[in-house]
Design a protein around this motif. Structure first.
Motif, short mmCIF file in Angstrom:
data_model
loop_
_atom_site.label_atom_id
_atom_site.label_comp_id
_atom_site.label_asym_id
_atom_site.label_seq_id
_atom_site.Cartn_x
_atom_site.Cartn_y
_atom_site.Cartn_z
N LYS A 206 -8.00 -5.04 1.34
CA LYS A 206 -8.60 -3.78 0.75
C LYS A 206 -8.27 -2.81 2.11
N ALA A 208 -5.51 -1.21 3.87
CA ALA A 208 -4.01 -0.66 4.02
C ALA A 208 -2.58 -1.66 4.06
N ASN A 230 2.52 -2.53 -7.41
CA ASN A 230 2.13 -1.91 -8.48
C ASN A 230 0.60 -2.52 -8.43
N SER A 233 -4.45 -2.60 -4.83
CA SER A 233 -5.86 -2.54 -5.13
C SER A 233 -6.16 -1.09 -4.66
N THR A 234 -6.03 -1.38 -3.07
CA THR A 234 -6.44 -0.04 -2.66
C THR A 234 -5.42 1.25 -2.44
N PRO A 235 -6.19 2.21 -2.62
CA PRO A 235 -5.57 3.63 -2.74
C PRO A 235 -4.63 3.84 -1.21
N LYS A 236 -4.85 3.28 0.30
CA LYS A 236 -3.76 3.66 0.73
C LYS A 236 -2.59 2.08 0.98
N LYS A 237 -1.83 2.39 0.01
CA LYS A 237 -1.06 1.44 0.30
C LYS A 237 1.06 2.86 0.39
N LYS A 238 1.62 2.19 0.91
CA LYS A 238 2.55 2.57 0.77
C LYS A 238 4.54 1.28 0.69
#
Length: 266
Positions: A206, A208, A230, A233-238
């Motif tokens: 959960k 980043a 891909n 699930s967390t939006p804080k990803k790079k």
């Protein structure tokens, strides 16, 4: 002619099975490349550090270094690659103290002064133990979990069961089977005693996540990082793919240092 074809097929199959048998028996020596250290060895570094020994639930010892920054904002729990020991990795990870973070790095079972034999579940437990040790000194919001190569699986395991500030993965692999087949091409899954399925762990994280991978990495394929990305699930990803980067020169890229500074700035 049919006899010749049949004999050729039998020969090829026999050689394949022989090769797989050798790989199965010696797979530990291919996966783990430790360098042991005498238990009385005294670490000698130019930077400030403390040697720490953690006792596991099965009464083994996990040897670690706590490398000290002058004014730490937090700590980086670092899981190293499959080669060497803390003499090498202490020097390598001291790099991060310039960003005002302490570093805590362990030697896996059978590496350096750490005791015990290779066991995937036990090694996950050791990784979690090191995180619990740091939680006694730091808030989770000040702990960054960093894994490199083999260490990315342990880092993902820790982050999947906790809530660190950030998870950083450098040259991860989707699973050990994928990494092995990248190098050896034809290894069936059932031949591997160790699974190291990062792909099953990373969706549970959960925190980043930042992934670094060189496009010319010949040890772990960069497309594995894309596949892992891909699954997050967390939006804080790079995902930062470094053009012409290899398995060993990630730090040479300005994109890496820039992204790292942003992560460690707060």
């Amino acid at each position: 002619r049919q006899m010749c074809i049949r004999d050729s097929i039998i020969t090829i199959l026999s050689l394949y099975l022989l090769l797989m048998g050798i790989l199965h028996v010696f797979q530990e020596k291919l996966i783990f490349l430790p360098e042991e250290i005498d238990k009385n060895y005294v670490y000698n570094f130019s930077f400030d550090f403390e040697e720490v020994n953690l006792t596991t639930s099965d009464n083994e010892t996990i040897n670690a270094l706590h490398i000290k920054a002058e004014s730490p904002k937090g700590v980086i729990l670092y899981f190293h690659g499959n080669q060497g020991n803390l003499i090498r990795w202490g020097e390598i990870t001291s790099y991060f103290t310039q960003y005002n973070y302490d570093v805590f790095v362990i030697d896996y079972r059978g590496y350096g002064k750490s005791t015990g034999t290779y066991n995937e579940e036990r090694m996950y437990e050791d990784a979690l133990l090191s995180y619990e040790h740091l939680k006694k000194q730091f808030l989770e919001e000040n702990i960054i979990v960093y894994g490199r190569s083999l260490g990315t699986t342990f880092a993902a395991k820790v982050a999947s069961e906790n809530t660190p500030k950030h998870l950083i993965l450098e040259a991860p692999f989707y699973s050990l089977h994928n990494a092995a087949n990248y190098k050896y091409k034809v290894i069936p899954k059932f031949f591997l005693n160790f699974k190291f399925k990062t792909n099953l762990l990373i969706p549970k994280v959960k925190s980043a996540i930042t992934i670094f991978h060189g496009t010319e990495d010949r040890i772990t394929p960069s497309n594995g990082s894309q596949q892992l990305f891909n699954l997050i699930s967390t939006p804080k990803k790079k995902l930062i793919l470094l053009k012409d980067g290899t398995h060993h020169n990630i730090r040479d890229f300005p994109e890496y240092t820039h992204a790292l500074k942003l992560i460690l700035a707060n």
